[in-house]
Design a protein around this motif. Structure first.
Motif, PDB file in Angstrom:
ATOM      1  N   GLN A   1       0.840  -1.203   0.000  1.00 31.97           N
ATOM      2  CA  GLN A   1       0.000   0.000   0.000  1.00 31.97           C
ATOM      3  C   GLN A   1       0.879   1.258   0.000  1.00 31.97           C
ATOM      4  O   GLN A   1       0.573   2.246  -0.670  1.00 31.97           O
ATOM      5  CB  GLN A   1      -0.937  -0.008   1.215  1.00 31.97           C
ATOM      6  N   SER A   2       1.960   1.195   0.755  1.00 37.30           N
ATOM      7  CA  SER A   2       2.846   2.355   0.826  1.00 37.30           C
ATOM      8  C   SER A   2       3.456   2.651  -0.553  1.00 37.30           C
ATOM      9  O   SER A   2       3.595   3.812  -0.956  1.00 37.30           O
ATOM     10  CB  SER A   2       3.922   2.107   1.888  1.00 37.30           C
ATOM     11  N   LEU A   3       3.795   1.606  -1.292  1.00 34.97           N
ATOM     12  CA  LEU A   3       4.300   1.822  -2.660  1.00 34.97           C
ATOM     13  C   LEU A   3       3.206   2.422  -3.525  1.00 34.97           C
ATOM     14  O   LEU A   3       3.423   3.384  -4.270  1.00 34.97           O
ATOM     15  CB  LEU A   3       4.787   0.495  -3.262  1.00 34.97           C
ATOM     16  N   ARG A   4       2.031   1.844  -3.399  1.00 32.87           N
ATOM     17  CA  ARG A   4       0.877   2.325  -4.168  1.00 32.87           C
ATOM     18  C   ARG A   4       0.627   3.806  -3.878  1.00 32.87           C
ATOM     19  O   ARG A   4       0.429   4.609  -4.798  1.00 32.87           O
ATOM     20  CB  ARG A   4      -0.325   1.472  -3.798  1.00 32.87           C
ATOM     21  N   ASP A   5       0.663   4.179  -2.589  1.00 32.13           N
ATOM     22  CA  ASP A   5       0.419   5.576  -2.211  1.00 32.13           C
ATOM     23  C   ASP A   5       1.414   6.519  -2.875  1.00 32.13           C
ATOM     24  O   ASP A   5       1.122   7.672  -3.131  1.00 32.13           O
ATOM     25  CB  ASP A   5       0.508   5.751  -0.692  1.00 32.13           C
ATOM     26  N   ARG A   6       2.605   5.996  -3.098  1.00 31.06           N
ATOM     27  CA  ARG A   6       3.625   6.841  -3.732  1.00 31.06           C
ATOM     28  C   ARG A   6       3.644   6.701  -5.249  1.00 31.06           C
ATOM     29  O   ARG A   6       4.557   7.175  -5.911  1.00 31.06           O
ATOM     30  CB  ARG A   6       5.004   6.480  -3.185  1.00 31.06           C
ATOM     31  N   LYS A   7       2.710   5.962  -5.755  1.00 33.53           N
ATOM     32  CA  LYS A   7       2.615   5.740  -7.209  1.00 33.53           C
ATOM     33  C   LYS A   7       3.844   5.045  -7.770  1.00 33.53           C
ATOM     34  O   LYS A   7       4.274   5.291  -8.901  1.00 33.53           O
ATOM     35  CB  LYS A   7       2.346   7.046  -7.958  1.00 33.53           C
ATOM     36  N   ILE A   8       4.415   4.197  -6.944  1.00 32.17           N
ATOM     37  CA  ILE A   8       5.522   3.359  -7.429  1.00 32.17           C
ATOM     38  C   ILE A   8       4.902   2.025  -7.838  1.00 32.17           C
ATOM     39  O   ILE A   8       4.193   1.396  -7.038  1.00 32.17           O
ATOM     40  CB  ILE A   8       6.577   3.150  -6.321  1.00 32.17           C
ATOM     41  N   GLN A   9       5.129   1.626  -9.068  1.00 29.74           N
ATOM     42  CA  GLN A   9       4.538   0.361  -9.516  1.00 29.74           C
ATOM     43  C   GLN A   9       5.202  -0.817  -8.814  1.00 29.74           C
ATOM     44  O   GLN A   9       6.332  -0.719  -8.330  1.00 29.74           O
ATOM     45  CB  GLN A   9       4.662   0.221 -11.034  1.00 29.74           C
ATOM     46  N   ILE A  10       4.465  -1.919  -8.780  1.00 25.41           N
ATOM     47  CA  ILE A  10       4.892  -3.065  -7.985  1.00 25.41           C
ATOM     48  C   ILE A  10       5.125  -4.286  -8.868  1.00 25.41           C
ATOM     49  O   ILE A  10       4.240  -4.688  -9.629  1.00 25.41           O
ATOM     50  CB  ILE A  10       3.812  -3.391  -6.933  1.00 25.41           C
ATOM     51  N   CYS A  11       6.317  -4.836  -8.747  1.00 26.65           N
ATOM     52  CA  CYS A  11       6.595  -6.130  -9.384  1.00 26.65           C
ATOM     53  C   CYS A  11       6.839  -7.099  -8.226  1.00 26.65           C
ATOM     54  O   CYS A  11       7.802  -6.933  -7.479  1.00 26.65           O
ATOM     55  CB  CYS A  11       7.837  -5.997 -10.269  1.00 26.65           C
ATOM     56  N   LEU A  12       5.945  -8.049  -8.049  1.00 30.63           N
ATOM     57  CA  LEU A  12       6.008  -8.898  -6.858  1.00 30.63           C
ATOM     58  C   LEU A  12       6.487 -10.317  -7.187  1.00 30.63           C
ATOM     59  O   LEU A  12       5.891 -11.001  -8.017  1.00 30.63           O
ATOM     60  CB  LEU A  12       4.624  -8.971  -6.197  1.00 30.63           C
ATOM     61  N   THR A  13       7.545 -10.722  -6.509  1.00 33.70           N
ATOM     62  CA  THR A  13       8.061 -12.088  -6.692  1.00 33.70           C
ATOM     63  C   THR A  13       7.487 -12.981  -5.598  1.00 33.70           C
ATOM     64  O   THR A  13       7.607 -12.672  -4.410  1.00 33.70           O
ATOM     65  CB  THR A  13       9.601 -12.097  -6.569  1.00 33.70           C
TER      66      THR A  13
END
Ligand code: NOJ
Length: 457
Positions: free
Chosen positions: A102-114
């Motif tokens: 969520q914190s990444l999302r709030d900063r508009k940083i896209q997420i690549c999840l392994t």
């Protein structure tokens, strides 16, 4: 004469960095790697412990990413935290991951999840790990929790990271847990991971109908690609090197990727059709670091009489002892593109360099190869630099520093300090290009490798 002033990247090209859970989070004490570390198996004797404590300091790290303009972050979840005991899921750990994402999302940083980056829960490892009859079912049961609980976040999903590495290092070379040396087991672990990927891919698509931005769900594997060649010795040794280069490149990447492209797992990976494997890539994740030049050496019995670490004259090596060979990156990208014709994300590329002496040039010369591959027609959509921050480099421990951000795990304050490369990378992102000015400012000696003929593949 007009000189090229910049290498531009396509609009919307995605720039960011990569890491993995166990390598930065800390506190992963229910895992096989944790035990391995306690047993003193890491070369420099270091143990992850609290590591650089990303688990608690993620806000600070994400703020730094925002300041630097990094657009995507590749991170992992740890199976041992989410399922510390067989069938018992720790929802507080899941909750923590939700906060992190969520914190990444709030900063508009896209997420690549392994979902899986080599580390197993101890209960699973001690009962046979990937050799357990029901290993794939157990893995998928864990993956299901990740997908159902955290499925709204990832822009990109990586089911498995570099499956050939835990298989080869753990079950063939005896270097990683569980330190086996058994060819049959190596083949079986590759086979099991093919099943695990295919089923997890389906699971993701069954549960996640679109990416957070509204686009299609994107899942794939981050695969370890080295460019493997014969060293080029004269006479019979040279012929032997050529044959071994074929065998090693098959074991290292051609075998798996043939299977992923056709659905059929060849010998030694099971000789069977893996249900759901064909067409189970929405994108191809490419991890590239080096070339291996296989040189005949009668004393190297363990590696089939080849020296894997031979460095040809005039070629530089990194603090890992890996040879720096940017054109290999281009060759691999074109190989992947021709084979799959699927979008490509570079899920890792980087260098261990504690003083940031080689890194700026390494990055510029490798990113330039990405640019060449794009110009040659490959659909490459993003680049994730390994690594965002100094971290635990497996068997090498903390002494190898891959970070754009410097952080000493033994610093009581765990201070984060951007290296010059971190700033250089920001400038590349801002320009969406490598420019003459950036090269001049950070690594003038890279000019020929970036704009000139030095590394023309
Ligand atoms: C590949 C692995 O995915 C990552 O965990 C590792 O730290 C880097 N290569 C560097 O060796």
């Amino acid at each position: 004469m007009s000189e090229t002033q910049r290498l531009d990247f396509p609009k919307n090209f995605l720039w960011g960095t990569a890491t993995a859970g166990h390598q930065i989070e800390g506190h992963n004490d229910k895992s096989d790697w944790w035990r391995f570390e306690q047993e003193g198996k890491v070369k420099d004797g270091t143990k992850t412990g609290r590591n650089i404590d990303y688990w608690n300091r993620y806000e600070e790290d994400h703020a730094l990413m925002s300041d630097l303009g990094y657009q995507v972050f590749r991170l992992g979840v740890e199976w041992a935290k989410i399922e510390p005991e067989d069938g018992k899921f720790d929802m507080a750990a899941v909750e923590r991951y939700r906060k992190i994402l969520q914190s990444l999302r709030d900063r508009k940083i896209q997420i690549c999840l392994t979902i899986y980056h080599w580390v197993l829960p101890l209960w699973f490892a001690q009962s046979g790990g990937w050799l357990r009859e029901d290993a794939v079912d157990r893995f998928v049961r864990f993956a299901e929790v990740v997908v159902k609980e955290l499925g709204e976040f990832p822009d990109l999903w990586v089911t498995l990271n570099e499956p050939s590495v835990p298989a080869a290092a753990g079950y063939l070379a005896g270097e990683f847990p569980p330190e086996h040396k058994n060819f049959r087991e190596y083949g079986l672990v590759m086979n099991r991971q093919m099943h695990a990927h295919a089923r997890t891919y389906k699971l993701i698509h069954d549960n996640v109908s679109k990416a957070p931005g509204g686009g299609p769900t994107m899942a794939g594997v981050a695969y370890a690609f080295q460019w493997i060649e014969a060293y080029g010795s004269a006479g019979l040794p040279g012929l032997y090197e050529k044959m071994m280069a074929r065998i090693f490149s098959f074991g290292s990447y051609r075998g798996w990727n043939n299977a992923a492209a056709t659905g059929y797992a060849p010998f030694p990976f099971g000789r069977e059709i893996i249900p759901g494997l064909k067409d189970s890539y929405d994108f191809c994740g490419v991890n590239y670091y080096m070339r291996n030049s296989l040189k005949f050496d009668a004393s190297k019995k363990d590696t089939g009489f080849v020296d894997m670490e031979a460095i040809p004259p005039g070629i530089e090596k990194t603090q890992m002892g890996w040879q720096i060979y940017p054109p290999g990156f281009n060759k691999i990208l074109m190989y992947v593109w021709e084979k799959f014709k699927k979008p490509i994300y570079i899920t890792e590329n980087g260098i261990a360099d504690d003083v940031d002496a080689q890194r700026p040039r390494y990055l510029l010369e490798h990113i330039a190869q990405v640019n060449r591959a794009i110009n040659a027609g490959a659909d490459i959509r993003g680049y994730m630099q390994w690594s965002f921050i100094d971290n635990f480099e497996w068997k090498e421990g903390f002494s190898k520093k891959f970070g754009l951000i410097e952080c000493r795990h033994d610093d009581p304050e765990l201070k984060r300090k951007p290296r010059p490369s971190a700033r250089m990378y920001s400038e590349i992102i801002k320009e969406n290009a490598i420019t003459r000015d950036i090269v001049k400012k950070y690594a003038p000696s890279a000019a020929d490798g970036v704009f000139g003929d030095k590394w023309k593949a």
